[in-house]
Design a protein around this motif. Structure first.
Motif, short mmCIF file in Angstrom:
data_model
loop_
_atom_site.label_atom_id
_atom_site.label_comp_id
_atom_site.label_asym_id
_atom_site.label_seq_id
_atom_site.Cartn_x
_atom_site.Cartn_y
_atom_site.Cartn_z
N ALA A 89 15.14 -51.89 1.28
CA ALA A 89 16.40 -52.32 0.67
C ALA A 89 17.37 -51.16 0.64
CB ALA A 89 16.14 -52.84 -0.74
N ARG A 90 18.62 -51.45 0.94
CA ARG A 90 19.68 -50.44 0.89
C ARG A 90 20.69 -50.88 -0.17
NH1 ARG A 90 22.17 -49.52 6.52
NH2 ARG A 90 20.07 -48.65 6.83
N HIS A 119 24.47 -55.17 -5.46
CA HIS A 119 24.73 -55.62 -4.09
C HIS A 119 23.82 -54.83 -3.16
CE1 HIS A 119 27.83 -56.15 -0.61
NE2 HIS A 119 26.83 -57.01 -0.53
N ARG A 120 22.94 -55.54 -2.43
CA ARG A 120 21.98 -54.87 -1.56
C ARG A 120 21.98 -55.47 -0.16
NH1 ARG A 120 20.38 -57.66 -5.79
NH2 ARG A 120 18.21 -58.06 -5.25
N LEU A 121 21.63 -54.62 0.80
CA LEU A 121 21.38 -55.05 2.16
C LEU A 121 19.89 -54.90 2.42
CD1 LEU A 121 22.31 -55.88 5.04
CD2 LEU A 121 22.62 -53.43 5.52
N MET A 122 19.22 -55.98 2.75
CA MET A 122 17.79 -55.96 3.00
C MET A 122 17.55 -55.84 4.50
SD MET A 122 17.35 -56.34 -0.18
CE MET A 122 15.56 -56.46 -0.41
N LEU A 123 16.59 -55.00 4.87
CA LEU A 123 16.32 -54.73 6.28
C LEU A 123 14.87 -55.03 6.63
CD1 LEU A 123 18.10 -51.98 5.06
CD2 LEU A 123 18.63 -52.02 7.49
N LEU A 124 14.67 -55.41 7.88
CA LEU A 124 13.34 -55.60 8.45
C LEU A 124 13.25 -54.77 9.73
CD1 LEU A 124 12.87 -59.46 8.00
CD2 LEU A 124 11.77 -57.64 6.67
N ASN A 125 12.31 -53.86 9.76
CA ASN A 125 12.18 -52.93 10.90
C ASN A 125 13.50 -52.23 11.20
OD1 ASN A 125 9.49 -53.57 11.13
ND2 ASN A 125 9.70 -54.79 12.97
#
Length: 231
Positions: A89-90, A119-125
């Motif tokens: 998570a960013r 407010h978050r940006l979720m990432l996968l790989n």
């Protein structure tokens, strides 16, 4: 999308596609270009065109609601690991803000009321997967880790449980629409790809709303899976 061509499968030749669908070479090439842009196909020089290795991912929203076990990371990380992916998570923004009307109504706030927003940006790989804006009533969030820009160990369900307000129920309202400019850039979307928008309200056992979130996922990457008890 139907699974007739498995992940990693090689597509038929252009001549075979032209014959099978009764179209011209130009139509086939344009179609392949669109599917490549949307991430369904991958071209390999000198080899051919292949279905991407990672198929559309089924996400089970209920798996993200329980608090994490002691010492365990946020459920986004653990659920991603079950799919052999690296989740992270960013944090983009944390602070008090006037929420949208839909959130105000859900949390029972007055017209000019404010809430603590994460407010978050979720990432996968390492790739953008989901944008989340979560709102909390200031009377429970102000001065806590919910209002802190740092990551919350175990995520908000764990913290809310530790605060004596365990989330026990959530209501999802799901819609499909074209992305906003912000979503298009942040999620690195191809052109003309819709997003899945989930509006979620989280309740305590007393039916007190303690969280309202707007979750936005790329429509061509995810699908949602719900399990309902048999009657």
């Amino acid at each position: 999308m139907s699974g007739d061509l498995l992940p990693g499968a090689k597509l038929p030749t252009t001549q075979a596609l032209m014959a099978n669908y009764g179209v011209t070479n130009q139509t086939v090439q344009r179609s392949l270009a669109v599917l490549k842009q949307e991430g369904f196909l991958i071209g390999r020089a000198g080899s051919g065109v292949y279905v991407r290795e990672n198929p559309q991912q089924a996400v089970e929203p209920a798996s993200y609601m329980p608090p994490s076990s002691p010492g365990e990371p946020h459920s986004w990380v653990t659920e991603a690991a079950k799919r052999n992916l690296r989740g992270e998570a960013r944090i983009l923004e944390v602070g008090e803000a006037r929420p949208p009307a839909q959130v105000r109504d859900a949390l029972g706030l007055p017209e000019n009321g404010v809430a603590v927003m994460r407010h978050r940006l979720m990432l996968l790989n390492g790739q953008p997967a989901e944008l989340i804006r979560s709102y909390y009533p200031v009377e429970i969030a102000r001065g806590t880790r919910l209002a802190d820009r740092r990551r919350i160990p175990g995520g908000s369900p764990t913290l809310l449980t530790e605060m004596g307000m365990p989330p026990v129920e959530f209501v999802d309202r799901i819609s499909v629409r074209l992305p906003t400019s912000e979503e298009f850039v942040a999620l690195e979307l191809p052109d003309d790809v819709p997003v899945l928008r989930t509006f979620r309200i989280v309740f305590t056992v007393e039916r007190r709303p303690i969280e309202a979130s707007v979750l936005v996922k790329a429509g061509h990457v995810f699908e949602l899976e719900y399990r309902l008890p048999a009657r």
